[in-house]
Design a protein around this motif. Structure first.
Motif, PDB file in Angstrom:
ATOM      1  N   ALA A 170      34.468   0.976 -14.496  1.00 46.30           N
ATOM      2  CA  ALA A 170      34.986   2.334 -14.329  1.00 46.30           C
ATOM      3  C   ALA A 170      33.996   3.365 -14.852  1.00 46.30           C
ATOM      4  O   ALA A 170      33.768   4.419 -14.236  1.00 46.30           O
ATOM      5  N   ILE A 171      33.375   3.071 -15.978  1.00 44.53           N
ATOM      6  CA  ILE A 171      32.379   3.982 -16.544  1.00 44.53           C
ATOM      7  C   ILE A 171      31.167   4.096 -15.635  1.00 44.53           C
ATOM      8  O   ILE A 171      30.669   5.194 -15.350  1.00 44.53           O
ATOM      9  N   LYS A 172      30.698   2.956 -15.156  1.00 43.09           N
ATOM     10  CA  LYS A 172      29.501   2.943 -14.311  1.00 43.09           C
ATOM     11  C   LYS A 172      29.702   3.747 -13.029  1.00 43.09           C
ATOM     12  O   LYS A 172      28.780   4.384 -12.524  1.00 43.09           O
ATOM     13  N   ALA A 173      30.938   3.744 -12.491  1.00 42.97           N
ATOM     14  CA  ALA A 173      31.215   4.475 -11.260  1.00 42.97           C
ATOM     15  C   ALA A 173      31.004   5.971 -11.428  1.00 42.97           C
ATOM     16  O   ALA A 173      30.775   6.685 -10.448  1.00 42.97           O
ATOM     17  N   ALA A 174      31.086   6.455 -12.673  1.00 37.11           N
ATOM     18  CA  ALA A 174      30.916   7.880 -12.943  1.00 37.11           C
ATOM     19  C   ALA A 174      29.565   8.209 -13.566  1.00 37.11           C
ATOM     20  O   ALA A 174      29.369   9.326 -14.052  1.00 37.11           O
ATOM     21  N   ASP A 175      28.643   7.278 -13.539  1.00 41.63           N
ATOM     22  CA  ASP A 175      27.288   7.517 -14.062  1.00 41.63           C
ATOM     23  C   ASP A 175      26.620   8.610 -13.226  1.00 41.63           C
ATOM     24  O   ASP A 175      26.508   8.486 -12.002  1.00 41.63           O
ATOM     25  N   PRO A 176      26.172   9.709 -13.850  1.00 41.36           N
ATOM     26  CA  PRO A 176      25.557  10.788 -13.072  1.00 41.36           C
ATOM     27  C   PRO A 176      24.401  10.335 -12.194  1.00 41.36           C
ATOM     28  O   PRO A 176      24.208  10.869 -11.088  1.00 41.36           O
ATOM     29  N   VAL A 212      31.963  15.288  -7.910  1.00 36.11           N
ATOM     30  CA  VAL A 212      31.072  14.146  -7.698  1.00 36.11           C
ATOM     31  C   VAL A 212      31.617  12.845  -8.283  1.00 36.11           C
ATOM     32  O   VAL A 212      31.183  11.755  -7.896  1.00 36.11           O
ATOM     33  N   ALA A 213      32.544  12.937  -9.222  1.00 37.74           N
ATOM     34  CA  ALA A 213      33.161  11.730  -9.782  1.00 37.74           C
ATOM     35  C   ALA A 213      34.538  12.099 -10.305  1.00 37.74           C
ATOM     36  O   ALA A 213      34.722  13.167 -10.881  1.00 37.74           O
ATOM     37  N   CYS A 236      26.347   8.985  -9.158  1.00 37.17           N
ATOM     38  CA  CYS A 236      27.312   9.783  -8.394  1.00 37.17           C
ATOM     39  C   CYS A 236      26.831  11.178  -8.025  1.00 37.17           C
ATOM     40  O   CYS A 236      27.353  11.775  -7.076  1.00 37.17           O
ATOM     41  N   LEU A 237      25.847  11.735  -8.750  1.00 36.43           N
ATOM     42  CA  LEU A 237      25.437  13.114  -8.472  1.00 36.43           C
ATOM     43  C   LEU A 237      24.470  13.276  -7.299  1.00 36.43           C
ATOM     44  O   LEU A 237      24.685  14.153  -6.437  1.00 36.43           O
TER      45      LEU A 237
END
Length: 445
Positions: free
Chosen positions: A33-39, A271-272, A42-43
């Motif tokens: 879950a954390i990795k999915a929101a890594d800038p 973006v996330a 995702c940016l």
């Protein structure tokens, strides 16, 4: 301190009869879950090309702000027209080449946050319609992007922030108050950029993914009013400094409203989100043949009340196979609240887990993890914890009374003594809380 588990992914199937495998699997879901929101991940797909004319100024605030700035620099390469400044939480800094990174206190603001905010405001002075401002916003920005309206002092702002955090108010309510005593929130930062084009990129840490509530909406029109902020303070019986009351009662802190021409050249991009993180975790479950069900990405309420509901759902699954059949995982996100009555070391995720363990009372076959995806639950550098069917038994063996720990809001103290804390370090992102409840086997009627 080091993480208590090996977080590397397994290529073989998980054995749901093995407590070690279960603990590892729950941690993998949290890390996914954390990795999915890594800038860095995702940016870049959302970023524009550098403008043909005019300069680009990067500003931003939040726990992911520095990581987002670094990701932008890497994506754009050696663009000579790039400059700017962002503010992040202490310990969340990453190296950048052209965008200056400042750090400040969270969740209670400090003088460094005021200095960084004023530096951000100075960076967007005297821009033209040919210029581009890229605004990088993430969770934590409300405390980091801080410039209280005079005559409100930093001490008064800090006291209000602490009182709001303890009150049980929702994040939307807290941010309504914050917007109306700030020089930069509620669209005011975007107004400073006018007439430049502003592109805001957000990583959501709020239920519902409302742009207005991420860092209190520094580039967003605000339909709420000073009267709304006053009503919130009165509802939660918060003893407020006279200077704050005067700013609100006199309308001095009013924010930019929908239709304000200074916001016509502002676009916002998500973006996330918590939902994206939950879906990433659900995919890992599917890859390993385990049924996963997302209950919601924006679950709010008192952490203990949410625990009661989740415990009831888990028992219904286990006993009746409704609405899902075991084995399965129940995933959820959002942001619960805690009305603080004790003086322990706590956070909303460990409060939820203590309450859940207390309600389940050692029920076999139910395990859970809960953590904040920024790696910080409450004000501790601890992301969350895990509970197992033997959590209460092990606590009793150590002469720890879980009811006393709940009364004192001492979740981190409780799980630390059991060795069940989850420690990630700064994750450089934030898509709010992550919860996973594993029901391994049905219980025959």
């Amino acid at each position: 301190m080091t993480p208590p588990f090996d977080f590397s992914e397994k290529t073989t199937a998980y054995d749901l009869s093995s407590p070690d495998d279960i603990r590892h699997f729950l941690d993998v879901l949290f890390r996914t879950a954390i990795k999915a929101a890594d800038p860095a991940f995702c940016l870049p797909p959302h970023l524009p090309n550098p403008p043909a004319n005019g300069k680009t100024v990067v500003i931003g605030a939040g726990k992911a702000a520095a990581a987002m700035a670094s990701a932008l620099e890497q994506y754009w390469g050696n663009n000579t027209d790039l400059s700017g400044v962002v503010v992040t939480r202490y310990g969340h800094e990453v190296p950048t080449r052209k965008v200056r990174v400042r750090s400040a206190s969270h969740p209670v603001p400090d003088a460094a946050g005021i200095a960084a905010t004023r530096e951000i405001c100075n960076a967007v002075q005297n821009l033209s319609a040919n210029d581009l401002v890229i605004c990088l916003i993430s969770g934590g920005g409300s405390a980091l992007l801080v410039d209280p309206i005079a005559p409100i002092t930093l001490d008064e702002k800090q006291t209000l922030n602490r009182d709001l955090l303890k009150s049980g108010a929702s994040i939307s309510e807290m941010n309504c108050v914050r917007r109306h005593i700030s020089q930069v929130k509620g669209g005011k930062l975007a107004a400073l950029c006018h007439p430049a084009r502003v592109m805001m990129y957000a990583i959501s840490d709020v239920p519902g993914d409302a742009f207005l509530d991420i860092a209190s909406g520094p580039t967003i029109a605000d339909p709420t009013t000073c009267d709304d902020a006053l009503a919130i303070l009165q509802h939660y019986n918060i003893d407020t400094a006279p200077s704050i009351l005067n700013v609100l009662r006199n309308g001095i802190g009013e924010t930019l409203k929908p239709g304000d021409p200074r916001l016509h050249n502002v676009t916002c991009h998500m973006v996330a989100t918590p939902q994206m993180a939950l879906e990433a975790a659900a995919k890992i479950c599917a890859d390993h043949g385990i049924s996963a069900h997302i209950l919601g990405d924006s679950i709010e309420g008192e952490a203990r009340d949410v625990a009661h509901v989740m415990a009831g759902m888990a028992r219904q699954v286990q006993k009746y196979g409704q609405p899902f059949h075991a084995p399965c995982i129940l995933l959820s996100g959002g942001e619960t609240t805690v009305t603080v009555r004790g003086n322990g070391r706590g956070g909303r995720n460990v409060e939820f887990l203590m309450a859940l363990a207390n309600i389940l009372n050692g029920q076999p076959g139910i395990y859970a993890i809960a953590g904040d995806t920024d790696g910080i639950d409450g004000i501790e550098e601890i992301a969350g914890a895990i509970i197992t069917p033997n959590t209460l038994k092990r606590a009793r063996q150590k002469n720890i009374n879980i009811k006393d720990q709940l009364a004192n809001n001492n979740g981190h103290g409780f799980f630390e003594k059991l060795g069940d804390s989850i420690i990630t370090g700064p994750t450089l992102t934030n898509v709010n809380d992550f919860r996973a409840i594993l029901i391994t086997d049905p219980i025959p009627l």
